[in-house]
Write a protein that holds these residues in place. Structure first.
Motif, short mmCIF file in Angstrom:
data_model
loop_
_atom_site.label_atom_id
_atom_site.label_comp_id
_atom_site.label_asym_id
_atom_site.label_seq_id
_atom_site.Cartn_x
_atom_site.Cartn_y
_atom_site.Cartn_z
N CYS A 133 -26.39 -67.46 8.99
CA CYS A 133 -26.87 -66.34 8.42
C CYS A 133 -25.89 -65.57 7.47
N SER A 134 -26.72 -64.44 6.53
CA SER A 134 -25.86 -63.96 5.72
C SER A 134 -25.21 -62.47 6.16
N CYS A 135 -25.30 -62.19 7.64
CA CYS A 135 -24.74 -60.90 8.19
C CYS A 135 -23.21 -61.13 8.31
N LYS A 136 -22.61 -59.79 8.05
CA LYS A 136 -21.10 -59.53 8.27
C LYS A 136 -20.75 -59.64 9.44
N LYS A 137 -19.72 -59.89 9.79
CA LYS A 137 -19.11 -59.67 11.18
C LYS A 137 -18.86 -58.37 11.38
N ASP A 138 -19.06 -57.77 12.53
CA ASP A 138 -18.63 -56.62 13.15
C ASP A 138 -17.21 -56.27 12.89
N VAL A 139 -16.86 -55.14 12.55
CA VAL A 139 -15.15 -54.99 12.88
C VAL A 139 -14.97 -54.32 13.85
N ASP A 140 -13.96 -54.60 14.69
CA ASP A 140 -13.65 -53.63 15.89
C ASP A 140 -13.35 -52.27 15.32
N PRO A 141 -13.85 -51.08 15.84
CA PRO A 141 -13.42 -49.76 15.24
C PRO A 141 -11.90 -49.58 15.52
N ARG A 142 -11.39 -50.02 16.28
CA ARG A 142 -9.70 -49.80 16.39
C ARG A 142 -9.08 -50.20 15.38
N MET A 143 -9.71 -51.50 14.41
CA MET A 143 -8.94 -52.03 13.22
C MET A 143 -9.71 -51.50 12.01
N ALA A 144 -10.67 -50.35 12.23
CA ALA A 144 -11.27 -49.93 10.89
C ALA A 144 -10.31 -49.42 9.91
N ALA A 145 -9.43 -48.56 10.32
CA ALA A 145 -8.47 -48.15 9.49
C ALA A 145 -7.53 -49.05 8.84
N LEU A 146 -7.15 -50.24 9.47
CA LEU A 146 -6.53 -51.18 8.86
C LEU A 146 -7.24 -51.81 7.79
N LEU A 147 -8.35 -52.06 7.98
CA LEU A 147 -9.46 -52.73 6.94
C LEU A 147 -9.52 -51.70 5.79
N GLN A 148 -9.50 -50.51 6.05
CA GLN A 148 -9.49 -49.42 4.75
C GLN A 148 -8.35 -49.71 3.94
N LEU A 149 -7.26 -49.90 4.62
CA LEU A 149 -5.94 -50.17 3.77
C LEU A 149 -6.14 -51.21 2.88
#
Length: 166
Positions: free
Chosen positions: A146-162
């Motif tokens: 499917c074309s759904c994106k995987k959920d990001v663990d909220p604890r890692m959201a800040a690292l993903l923004q970097l």
């Protein structure tokens, strides 16, 4: 089918042949009725060394729904039913290989229905490697991704923004 076993319990060496089709369309599995066609039962009931045996083959077609992907499932099943038939048993012993036949009459239909319910798996799958449905969009993952994106663990959201800033 009811089979009178009185003669066999009294030592007769006759063999009772069993070959018939049983309709079990009302048998409920999960939330539906999977047996659309008759169940075929073939075999015999016989006495050997003063012991009465039931030896039959039970075959049927299962038509149902996969528990993971909700796809259609159609499978042919066959199993053997080998039991020792006794008119009564001493004590409270409960053995899986023995069937107590009260009044000398075996209700084979009821026995076969019970054995089919015990034989069927608790979860029905279309295949062993069924991938199921996407939890977000509901796409059958057996037919493709499917074309759904995987959920990001909220604890890692800040690292993903970097990572997005670079």
């Amino acid at each position: 089918m009811k089979i009178d076993l009185t003669n066999l319990f009294n030592g007769s060496n006759e063999s009772i042949s069993v070959d018939y089709a049983l309709y079990l369309g009302n048998l409920e599995y999960s939330t539906y009725h999977p047996l659309k066609k008759d169940v075929n039962i073939r075999g015999s009931v016989f006495q050997k060394a003063d012991v009465v045996y039931l030896d039959v083959s039970v075959s049927f077609e299962f038509c149902g729904v996969c528990d993971r992907c909700a796809g259609d499932v159609k499978k042919d099943y066959c199993f053997r039913l080998n039991k020792i038939l006794v008119p009564n048993m001493a004590g409270d012993a409960d053995f899986d290989d023995y069937i107590i036949v009260e009044n000398g009459v075996l209700d084979l239909d009821a026995l076969v229905e019970e054995e089919i319910q015990l034989f069927l798996p608790s979860k029905m799958l279309c295949s062993e490697d069924c991938r199921g449905l996407c939890a977000k969009c509901g796409k059958n993952l057996n037919t493709g991704k499917c074309s759904c994106k995987k959920d990001v663990d909220p604890r890692m959201a800040a690292l993903l923004q970097l990572l997005d800033e670079e």
